[in-house]
Structure formats: structure tokens, C-alpha cells
Design a protein around this motif. Sequence first.
Motif, PDB file in Angstrom:
ATOM      1  N   ALA A 271       0.838  -1.191   0.000  1.00  0.00           N
ATOM      2  CA  ALA A 271       0.000   0.000   0.000  1.00  0.00           C
ATOM      3  C   ALA A 271       0.877   1.246   0.000  1.00  0.00           C
ATOM      4  O   ALA A 271       2.039   1.208   0.419  1.00  0.00           O
ATOM      5  N   LEU A 272       0.317   2.338  -0.472  1.00  0.00           N
ATOM      6  CA  LEU A 272       0.962   3.641  -0.429  1.00  0.00           C
ATOM      7  C   LEU A 272       0.069   4.578   0.365  1.00  0.00           C
ATOM      8  O   LEU A 272      -1.111   4.729   0.043  1.00  0.00           O
ATOM      9  N   GLU A 273       0.629   5.176   1.429  1.00  0.00           N
ATOM     10  CA  GLU A 273      -0.093   6.227   2.153  1.00  0.00           C
ATOM     11  C   GLU A 273       0.503   7.558   1.734  1.00  0.00           C
ATOM     12  O   GLU A 273       1.648   7.877   2.053  1.00  0.00           O
ATOM     13  N   GLU A 274      -0.293   8.344   1.035  1.00  0.00           N
ATOM     14  CA  GLU A 274       0.239   9.510   0.346  1.00  0.00           C
ATOM     15  C   GLU A 274       0.433  10.717   1.248  1.00  0.00           C
ATOM     16  O   GLU A 274       1.107  11.681   0.841  1.00  0.00           O
ATOM     17  N   SER A 275      -0.119  10.714   2.430  1.00  0.00           N
ATOM     18  CA  SER A 275       0.180  11.781   3.391  1.00  0.00           C
ATOM     19  C   SER A 275       0.295  11.147   4.768  1.00  0.00           C
ATOM     20  O   SER A 275      -0.696  10.977   5.482  1.00  0.00           O
ATOM     21  N   PHE A 276       1.519  10.813   5.143  1.00  0.00           N
ATOM     22  CA  PHE A 276       1.789  10.081   6.373  1.00  0.00           C
ATOM     23  C   PHE A 276       2.270  11.022   7.473  1.00  0.00           C
ATOM     24  O   PHE A 276       3.150  11.855   7.248  1.00  0.00           O
ATOM     25  N   ALA A 277       1.669  10.881   8.654  1.00  0.00           N
ATOM     26  CA  ALA A 277       2.089  11.549   9.891  1.00  0.00           C
ATOM     27  C   ALA A 277       1.785  13.042   9.933  1.00  0.00           C
ATOM     28  O   ALA A 277       1.875  13.653  11.004  1.00  0.00           O
ATOM     29  N   VAL A 278       1.438  13.644   8.811  1.00  0.00           N
ATOM     30  CA  VAL A 278       1.077  15.060   8.755  1.00  0.00           C
ATOM     31  C   VAL A 278      -0.119  15.220   7.829  1.00  0.00           C
ATOM     32  O   VAL A 278      -0.424  14.342   7.018  1.00  0.00           O
ATOM     33  N   ILE A 308       4.560   2.094   1.467  1.00  0.00           N
ATOM     34  CA  ILE A 308       5.244   3.346   1.162  1.00  0.00           C
ATOM     35  C   ILE A 308       4.598   4.445   1.995  1.00  0.00           C
ATOM     36  O   ILE A 308       3.370   4.602   1.965  1.00  0.00           O
ATOM     37  N   LEU A 309       5.402   5.193   2.728  1.00  0.00           N
ATOM     38  CA  LEU A 309       4.909   6.282   3.566  1.00  0.00           C
ATOM     39  C   LEU A 309       5.483   7.591   3.033  1.00  0.00           C
ATOM     40  O   LEU A 309       6.701   7.756   2.955  1.00  0.00           O
ATOM     41  N   VAL A 310       4.601   8.522   2.671  1.00  0.00           N
ATOM     42  CA  VAL A 310       5.001   9.762   2.019  1.00  0.00           C
ATOM     43  C   VAL A 310       4.773  10.937   2.962  1.00  0.00           C
ATOM     44  O   VAL A 310       3.651  11.167   3.416  1.00  0.00           O
ATOM     45  N   GLY A 311       5.847  11.662   3.244  1.00  0.00           N
ATOM     46  CA  GLY A 311       5.734  12.915   3.974  1.00  0.00           C
ATOM     47  C   GLY A 311       5.507  14.045   2.991  1.00  0.00           C
ATOM     48  O   GLY A 311       6.302  14.237   2.063  1.00  0.00           O
ATOM     49  N   GLN A 312       4.436  14.801   3.167  1.00  0.00           N
ATOM     50  CA  GLN A 312       4.092  15.883   2.254  1.00  0.00           C
ATOM     51  C   GLN A 312       4.555  17.223   2.824  1.00  0.00           C
ATOM     52  O   GLN A 312       4.263  17.564   3.964  1.00  0.00           O
ATOM     53  N   GLY A 313       5.267  17.995   1.999  1.00  0.00           N
ATOM     54  CA  GLY A 313       5.690  19.312   2.446  1.00  0.00           C
ATOM     55  C   GLY A 313       6.566  19.999   1.432  1.00  0.00           C
ATOM     56  O   GLY A 313       6.941  19.423   0.401  1.00  0.00           O
TER      57      GLY A 313
END
Length: 403
Positions: A271-278, A308-313
Motif C-alpha cells: 500500500a501507499l499512504e500519500e500523506s503520512f504523519a502530517v 510506502i509512507l510519504v511525507g508531504q511538504g
Amino acid sequence: MGLALAVVWHTGQDSGPGDTGGRLPQATLTRAAANPLVTPAPPGAVFALAWFPKPPLDGTAPARLSAEHGYVELTGQADLLFRDALRGSGYRGPVYDYVLATSVEGPGPYKDHTESCKPGYQPNDNNLAWGIDDFCTYIHPHESWFLHNSRGERIAGDYAGDGHWQYLMNPADPGWRSFAYGRLREIRDRLGYDGLRLDNLDLDLHRAWFSMRTSDGHVQEFGDDAAWRTAMQGWLAGLRATLGAWPIWANLTSGADAGAWDAYQPYLDGALEESFAVHWLDGWYDAATWAADLERAETWLATGKSLILVGQGARDDLERMRFTLASYMLVARDGQAFYRYSRYDSNYHEMWLYPEFDSARAQGAPTGPRREVRPGVWRRAFAHGYVEVNVAAHRGQLVLSGP
């Protein structure tokens, strides 16, 4: 006791890597002469980078992309040459194909099949109607394949405002299922990708209800989220039967609670999480939402699935990058979990590297799970140090211990 090297990440205090004049920041740890492109990882290291979904547009060479990443995803026929160059440069991992899961692209927007379909339309390569006139020839005549709003109009959206319309499809319809399975089987058998990554695999009806241009809060085909999920489970079960053991990943959208992904878990390999932790580009999760995010990731990884964990910023928002990276390190498992820091609204076209990536890699293998060392502060020990996250302060800390 050996010398300890502390790399402290915190809010508003770091000077960062300095002015790079537009160049990618270089790692501060010594890189091995045998492979100058990337610092070698200690045994059992969990840190790994993911790249998706198109070749980079910033001049990054295939060899550099190959050296830095453990997961690579490209798009359809258009990217086959880059895929081959990547493999020729020494990349030995799988390359997945990115394709939209629950929508197809076409001209329009057309309310229904009675409207004339404009010929000659050239779609993007990321959907199952990828050929010229595929939509008009194979999709448009079949009204039951589409989702419809309360007025009986197809639910569609034009995200980029450039005339490329995405129509939401009905996962319960046998005709749509047959067409989709055939195209996905073609990706496996003809294009030669190592697996599939489905984009926007909806966990509920939120997008259909509210996010498309013709949404009006109603979907004629499904009365509630449970009915939608049942239909999607059937679609996924048929897809798994069609593709067999060929890896299937998906970007799971909506669903914030810790067990939100459970319904689709049996059918997916990753799986892909497109906005992880924020919260996407400019917001922070509260402590409960952050905790549920990490718990969901841990539960998924514990089943043997990949993630896949994606940090967005923003690229220069080091505070945000460090917080998402540290959060990732709290749950990562060797060979299963991959990280990326980027921003969705620039289409992921640039490779961003930071000195902290080498520091994370140098931590090596975890020696246990994360634990709360004081209220709101979580720590995980590694063979060569530890990672700590202060949720309320949006602070991450990495400590590397010397030999």
C-alpha cells in the motif's frame, strides 16, 4: 562507551543544510569509495526510499535513481525506455506500473452515452483506456459501467483543468470488471512490469459524493460506504484471480482510523499512504490521528505486506521532513517499508535528497518496537542509536552512537 554523534531535529532552530544554489544537498556522512552514489547500510537497516510515478524531470540520471531507491514505480508504455535504462544502470529491484484504479480518462464531460463522443482523443498513459479513441470505442457506449449522481449524470472531474476528464467507474458492473481485468492482464503480459500500483483505490464514497466536478452528494449505484466496499472487495477478488501472484499495490484513499485498510488487505501485497504523519502540505495531525496513522502502518506491516509512507511538504521545510522521516523510522521494517518526502502538487517530478537520509540509513536494524518514553514522546532503539518523536512539538530527533 563510544563517541556519540547526535543529530538533533527540532522546530524552528536548525540552520539546515545551507544554501545549495539549487543543487540537491549532499550527505554529510562518508560515502563508500566502492559506491560513491550512496552510503552503504549496516545489516538489517530499515531505511529505504521510494520513487513514483514518472521519470524525474530534474536531470537525475537512472544510475543515481537506482542507487538511492528500493522501490520504483513508472507509468505505462511511455516510461518503458527509462525503465530499461534504470535496469541497465544496475537497478535490481522491482519496477511497478502506476494506473488509476476506479476511473478512466476521456473527453467531455458527457452526461451519458447519448452524447456524441469526440474522436481523436489522446489520453494520458496512466489509465485503462490508454489508447487514442479507447474511451469513445470501448467505454462511452456502456452506461452501466459508470457511477451517476442524483440527476443521472456521470460523476466526473477535470483535476488539472486541461480537458482530461476522469469518470468514476462502477466496480460492481460485470462489463467494466471484464474490461479492466483484460487491460491489467495486458500490462502484466505485454509491458513486462514487475507488478501493479493502483491509484486512488477508494475506501468509501467521499470522492464520488463530494470531490468530482459533477458530484452532488449522491451516488445512484451505492447507498452507503459499506455497499461500496463490498463491491470493491468483489472487484479486487476478481483482479487477484486474474493476475494470480503478480504483486498488486494500491494507494488507499480516505479512512483515517487504525483499521480502515482491513477490508482490502487480503487482496493486496503493498500500500501507499500519500500523506503520512502530517496533514498534506501545511497542517499537522492531532496526537490521536497521528497515533492511529502509525498503528495502521504497524498493523499492515505485521501481516507481511509492504508499505510506502510519504511525507508531504515544501522542499525547504526541514522541520516537516524530519518529523515525517522520524515517524517513518518508528514503524519501518527491513525490506517492507519505504519513505519519500515530496509534494503532490508538483507531481513528484524531482528527487529530493537530504543528509538526514544517510543518518537514518546508518541507524541500522531496530532492536525493538517504538515505546512511549514520556507523554507524547515516542522512541525506538536501533543498533547504532535511536529515533525519537515529540508529537505535540512536531519535533524529531536522531541520535547516532559511534563505535
